[in-house]
Write an enzyme that holds these catalytic residues in place. Structure first.
Site, PDB file in Angstrom:
ATOM      1  N   ARG A   1       0.946  -1.387   0.047  1.00  0.00           N
ATOM      2  CA  ARG A   1       0.110  -0.499  -0.080  1.00  0.00           C
ATOM      3  C   ARG A   1       0.477   1.581  -0.425  1.00  0.00           C
ATOM      4  O   ARG A   1       0.204   2.052  -0.716  1.00  0.00           O
ATOM      5  CB  ARG A   1      -0.737  -0.174   1.593  1.00  0.00           C
TER       6      ARG A   1
ATOM      7  N   GLU B   1      -9.629  24.926  -9.727  1.00  0.00           N
ATOM      8  CA  GLU B   1      -8.872  25.640 -11.232  1.00  0.00           C
ATOM      9  C   GLU B   1      -9.135  24.149 -11.986  1.00  0.00           C
ATOM     10  O   GLU B   1      -8.397  23.915 -12.775  1.00  0.00           O
ATOM     11  CB  GLU B   1      -7.250  25.378 -10.726  1.00  0.00           C
TER      12      GLU B   1
END
Lengths: 602, 602
Positions: free
Chosen positions: B279, B370
């Site tokens: 992970r 954005e």
């Protein structure tokens, strides 16, 4: 918008008021649970009812239950469950706190020998609880008998000050602006604190007056019942949280408009966009799927309890693995889905007034508490490996692993799906999920010596749990379902739930040969059609959760769709808007703008 | 642990102090940017420098630049960028605010005609900014000329009160306990506010004294330069945030111990567990990958700027798609990774003292601001579809799409990987990523009329962007890299980055026939080996980011590893710990415990 102290005080107030009403209205236990549910704010009462009381019920003798539960039921004492320590979480066997029996006084000496043995995280411990079930290594006659539970009084019932030898406090701010900050998760250090011998929870083992450690004839397996119960409630919580987030995102998706087919023309409801549907509708389907599997888990708990009472432990490992797996898969999926719903609401999803930040912050920790989701799935994986080897030696698997008995067929079958419509067939769907889960488990069992096998086991466990959820959804649809056309809508959601998983885990299905690339592509096409079919009823399908605006707590998820006025109104309530010119202008803004920041001489 | 008002005031104070030091020390622009970076708290100055100043630079005439930038550079005015509205986000063309020219007074009348046209979200607007570039529909001679920028003064420079006709405030609490709550994102309504004609930003188009709308001969494409710049900084921010989270999780993973090989034996560092490695190490690899692609983007921006100056717009669409795609993929991956790092730290990751909740809350919104990440990838998808059709008609693709020119080979090639070691070959990796990206784009172009094609386009765009990141990582490793053995470590990370993507998106690679099931399994095996090889250097690889403990702000990520004392010390700083007995005990706890809640008579 409350400070930590105000928030905490507010929680105390709500809890007291709720208890007052519980008494006044003579609420049943179930009604009282519902009341707590709708207060919808983590607090000490959760630990008291969900952990402290059940721990004594499960591990206390009849005498102990009578004494302590009588007080607990009346809230004459407030209890918590002190297991985890600063340096020790999932591994209960690693706990360091000691309970050393002193035969000269017939007492246990409770002690924190190291910094890392400080009790850490128990909810309600920090500021509220008067009592706790404390887990510690039992030492008697010089021997360490491992972890046992002890009832300890922590605070004076007169003035609430911690008892001598007990240092206790709150562990500080946590994820989210509200969320678990309403809870006083606590730290506690014990300095040789003495408690009477009869405060050891003695249902499973006793220490005699002389200090002998004696096992009782009560089987240890009885403790698993509580674990199944607690995890079952967590699955129900996850399904509720997910349905709230989906309700907000679907309703706002029907209101919010963006872009249009022509420049300058009217904008389109974002819910009509395929990308929005392909993100949101799987969550809608998951919300229903988790609800149905949660209902089934409730049944499973009753079944387990009955079997335990008749000392039938045969299905316990399967039931235990199944609840552990479902806890893990549903809470992880829910946390991810709430975060994604937040994103799907655009910028406004990040406003507290959308309700989503709080929902996310309250539900993310469920991935970690009551068993870390990764650790739990690794347990499930070990159980699956064991089941595979038992099947190989001819033992018939039970319950949710029964499909593994069909190993001959499932290892070789090829899906008959040949058209987009074939993916409407629940039997075809069930078969590919069974084949995938079994083949992954078998592959993993074969690779068990190789490096990546732990990860493979994890993925096999996920496949197994997803199969359970798909199966329970399909079974639900074999029951009678009231309401004109309701079953038809649920069938579409069931299709979406299963097919979106095939899409998401296509690598699994392809590499195990359960599905061909063409069948995968047909599944995708079917999925697109299902999205289009669900769209007209999407809002009705979230209205069906029947949440009030008050409970949803979201300007975006309002039933009347008047979201923009609601957002606008909410904004003005922020403390920053108490004055037009902000506090700090005179000191920090004006001097900057007027070029009058006093420059030091360097 | 500050309240909203205290937090905001604190931000004003820090900003003023930073500016004071900037002036005193005569910092260059780059040094001042770094200072802001290390203050590490969202605030009005971000908008002033990153949005307001560049907007005037890009869209203002030389005269306008001279007038306004002179004041802005000295902070005599504070500016923000007021584009989004309550009802309008990504779709700029849907904005409702109007700027109507009145030839009788030579003024524009700025107006919010509806509730949904309220400006909403601009940072610094709520309480701080004295000026803004406001985007509005330009109406002159009865005709709507679409969205243009206007410089407006919002507040008095004498007493900071909003000018007549302007209603302005903060939009309220946001995700996280600190995070963007230090920023006064604002709401603004305009009631027929008049501004002189020369405050329209007139570089690209003008309105004459008579009210005629006239285009200038400056090409519109120049505006894209700013967008490339802003998104490039966002990629750099994402890579930094990811590396901070990974630094915390890796260091704590080396300290934290759990379970052991034998019951009762010593516990194992969690970083030694395969599931933890599988992970965490992909995030470590991603942190380096994003850093390198970010460095390359900086080069790309310079390249674009130079080409724009010489009016060469040929590579602009490709550069634009590339930055949009990278902004989307890196910010999404970063937000997911920070959340996952939080989970990988177990319960302690949820404590504010771990530093992770704040890091997550500050960086999650980058997925939305954005350019919403989904919307951006759909733009990339459209660009890819266009490129596919241009390639079909013989046009040579440029830059990051150049590989598409190799269509004959890439549509048919079969990977030569035959052993675990073959996956060490960068050319073999690059080929399968190129083949996957191209085949997904071509499939999508062929299915464009079918229902799920929008989603397919999204996935094709992801594949394309991942190829860019893999390619830039591989190219980086063809350069000289200082330090003994450093390149070797980076090669391993590059392998992890690429192979974990193959594992994660195996469905893509298998269904497009770029990789066989066996090759996928070999890739997995290789990945497991790489994790084991990186493990001994994992801590050094995060130490290499060279973050101070102060900047990391994490009890778990401390350089000296003394995490438990640090967590313990941090806990006691919580306001709840100011008193042993909590505020609220007398009113809400004692009456409950003493069974003295006053019950009303029902």
């Amino acid at each position: 918008m409350l400070s930590r102290k105000e928030l905490f005080k507010d929680t105390l107030k709500k809890a007291a008021h709720a208890w007052k009403r519980t008494v006044e209205l003579h609420l049943t236990e179930e009604e009282a649970n519902l009341l707590r549910l709708y207060i919808d704010q983590p607090g000490y009462v959760d630990l008291h009812w969900v952990m402290f009381v059940p721990a004594i019920k499960g591990q206390g003798t009849e005498e102990q239950q009578k004494k302590w539960l009588t007080m607990a039921y009346k809230f004459q004492i407030i209890g918590t469950y002190a297991q985890t320590e600063l340096g020790h979480g999932s591994n209960v066997q690693g706990l360091e706190t000691t309970a050393t029996f002193d035969p000269s006084t017939d007492e246990f000496i409770m002690h924190s020998p190291t910094l890392t043995s400080s009790k850490w995280w128990p909810g309600g411990l920090g500021k509220t609880s008067t009592h706790a079930v404390v887990y510690a290594r039992l030492i008697t006659e010089g021997k360490d008998y491992g972890i046992h539970g002890f009832i300890m009084q922590l605070r004076s019932l007169d003035d609430h000050s911690p008892l001598p030898g007990i240092t206790i406090g709150d562990i500080g701010g946590k994820f989210g602006s509200g969320a678990y900050n309403s809870m006083d998760n606590g730290v506690m250090r014990l300095d040789h604190v003495r408690i009477p011998r009869d405060q050891m929870l003695m249902r499973l083992a006793q220490v005699t007056r002389e200090g002998k450690y004696v096992h009782s004839d009560v089987p240890k397996q009885l403790l698993y019942g509580t674990m199944v119960y607690v995890r079952q409630t967590i699955v129900a919580d996850a399904s509720r949280a997910l349905s709230r987030a989906v309700c907000i995102a679907v309703r706002y998706g029907a209101i919010r408009k963006q872009f249009g087919s022509k420049a300058g023309g009217p904008e389109t409801q974002v819910l009509n966009y395929k990308t929005q549907q392909s993100r949101l509708f799987p969550f809608l389907a998951s919300a229903y799927a988790f609800r149905f599997v949660g209902q089934w888990l409730k049944w499973l708990y009753t079944d387990v309890t009955q079997k335990l009472e008749s000392k039938d432990f045969s299905t316990l490992p399967e039931a235990h693995a199944c609840t552990a797996g479902l806890k893990s898969v549903t809470t992880s999926a829910t946390a991810d889905a709430i975060e994604e719903c937040q994103k799907l609401c655009g910028g406004h999803g990040y406003l507290n007034s959308s309700g989503l930040p709080e929902l996310f912050a309250v539900n993310l920790p469920a991935c970690t508490y009551e068993g870390d989701n990764v650790v739990l799935l690794l347990q499930v994986a070990r159980f699956l490996m064991k089941t595979v080897s038992q099947v190989a030696s001819g033992k018939q698997p039970v319950g949710t692993t029964a499909y593994m008995g069909n190993i001959q067929h499932l290892m070789q079958c090829k899906s008959v799906v040949n058209t987009v419509e074939d993916w409407l067939n629940p039997a075809a769907i069930k078969e590919v999920f069974e084949a995938r889960a079994l083949r992954m488990a078998v592959n993993c069992a074969q690779n068990i010596s190789k490096a990546p096998s732990q990860e493979e086991g994890f993925e096999a466990a996920v496949a197994h749990v997803q199969l359970i959820i798909v199966t329970k959804f399909i079974e639900k649809l074999q029951e009678d379902i009231l309401g004109h056309g309701v079953k038809e809508q649920l069938q579409k959601l069931c299709g979406i739930y299963a097919l979106h998983l095939i899409h998401k885990h296509l690598g699994d299905f392809l590499s195990t040969g359960c599905v061909t690339a063409r069948q995968g592509s047909l599944a995708n096409e079917r999925l697109g059609k299902l999205y289009a079919q669900v769209r007209p009823n999407a809002v009705a399908l979230v209205d069906a959760f029947d949440y009030t605006d008050h409970y949803l707590g979201s300007a975006l998820g309002r039933y009347d769709g008047d979201v923009y006025s609601a957002l606008y109104k909410e904004a003005w309530k922020d403390p920053l808007n108490e004055t037009v010119v902000p506090d700090g202008y005179q000191e920090h803004l004006r001097p900057l703008l007027k070029q009058q920041l006093k420059l030091s001489r360097l």
